[in-house]
Scaffold this motif. Structure first.
Motif, PDB file in Angstrom:
ATOM      1  N   PRO A  50       0.811  -1.230   0.000  1.00  0.00           N
ATOM      2  CA  PRO A  50       0.000   0.000   0.000  1.00  0.00           C
ATOM      3  C   PRO A  50       0.839   1.272   0.000  1.00  0.00           C
ATOM      4  O   PRO A  50       0.470   2.261  -0.638  1.00  0.00           O
ATOM      5  CB  PRO A  50      -0.824  -0.096   1.283  1.00  0.00           C
ATOM      6  N   VAL A  51       1.961   1.246   0.685  1.00  0.00           N
ATOM      7  CA  VAL A  51       2.832   2.416   0.709  1.00  0.00           C
ATOM      8  C   VAL A  51       3.430   2.651  -0.673  1.00  0.00           C
ATOM      9  O   VAL A  51       3.458   3.783  -1.171  1.00  0.00           O
ATOM     10  CB  VAL A  51       3.944   2.242   1.768  1.00  0.00           C
ATOM     11  N   ILE A  80       2.048  11.327   2.155  1.00  0.00           N
ATOM     12  CA  ILE A  80       1.919   9.868   2.267  1.00  0.00           C
ATOM     13  C   ILE A  80       1.011   9.498   3.431  1.00  0.00           C
ATOM     14  O   ILE A  80       0.133   8.632   3.298  1.00  0.00           O
ATOM     15  CB  ILE A  80       3.303   9.212   2.413  1.00  0.00           C
ATOM     16  N   ARG A  81       1.180  10.141   4.568  1.00  0.00           N
ATOM     17  CA  ARG A  81       0.320   9.836   5.719  1.00  0.00           C
ATOM     18  C   ARG A  81      -1.142  10.154   5.416  1.00  0.00           C
ATOM     19  O   ARG A  81      -2.038   9.380   5.747  1.00  0.00           O
ATOM     20  CB  ARG A  81       0.778  10.615   6.949  1.00  0.00           C
ATOM     21  N   ASN A  82      -1.413  11.291   4.791  1.00  0.00           N
ATOM     22  CA  ASN A  82      -2.787  11.647   4.463  1.00  0.00           C
ATOM     23  C   ASN A  82      -3.385  10.706   3.426  1.00  0.00           C
ATOM     24  O   ASN A  82      -4.559  10.344   3.517  1.00  0.00           O
ATOM     25  CB  ASN A  82      -2.868  13.094   3.960  1.00  0.00           C
ATOM     26  N   THR A  83      -2.582  10.285   2.473  1.00  0.00           N
ATOM     27  CA  THR A  83      -3.072   9.363   1.460  1.00  0.00           C
ATOM     28  C   THR A  83      -3.421   8.019   2.084  1.00  0.00           C
ATOM     29  O   THR A  83      -4.456   7.426   1.772  1.00  0.00           O
ATOM     30  CB  THR A  83      -2.016   9.164   0.359  1.00  0.00           C
ATOM     31  N   ARG A  85      -4.228   7.438   5.226  1.00  0.00           N
ATOM     32  CA  ARG A  85      -5.366   7.574   6.149  1.00  0.00           C
ATOM     33  C   ARG A  85      -6.693   7.611   5.403  1.00  0.00           C
ATOM     34  O   ARG A  85      -7.705   7.159   5.911  1.00  0.00           O
ATOM     35  CB  ARG A  85      -5.223   8.851   6.968  1.00  0.00           C
ATOM     36  N   ASN A  86      -6.700   8.182   4.207  1.00  0.00           N
ATOM     37  CA  ASN A  86      -7.934   8.344   3.452  1.00  0.00           C
ATOM     38  C   ASN A  86      -8.347   7.078   2.701  1.00  0.00           C
ATOM     39  O   ASN A  86      -9.360   7.076   2.033  1.00  0.00           O
ATOM     40  CB  ASN A  86      -7.797   9.501   2.466  1.00  0.00           C
TER      41      ASN A  86
END
Length: 87
Positions: A50-51, A80-83, A85-86
């Motif tokens: 996923p990353v 990356i963190r926001n992507t 999380r969403n």
């Protein structure tokens, strides 16, 4: 009878020269295996996939991601963190 000294000026035996070249070749082969075999395989692991997908979809410049004193690192990490999380 006088004993012969097989050491060169550095105190090493002459046979160590071949051992040094062999060590260099083995090291280069190990770097090649990591870069072209192990790391591409690691991208398929369930926690990494996923990353990797988020990075490629967001067009993040991962080269700047590794520089810790760079503003681009903070921006890339935030994206990356926001992507992730969403999802």
């Amino acid at each position: 009878m006088q004993a012969t000294n097989t050491n060169n000026r550095t105190g090493r035996k002459h046979g160590g020269n071949l051992r040094g070249w062999l060590g260099l070749v083995v090291g280069l082969v190990m770097v090649w295996i990591m870069a072209y075999v192990v790391l591409p395989w690691g991208q398929t692991l369930p926690h990494v996939r996923p990353v990797m997908r988020a990075i490629s979809e967001s067009n993040v410049d991962t080269g700047t991601y590794w520089y810790s004193q760079c503003e681009d690192t903070a921006v890339a990490q935030m994206h990356i963190r926001n992507t992730l999380r969403n999802r």
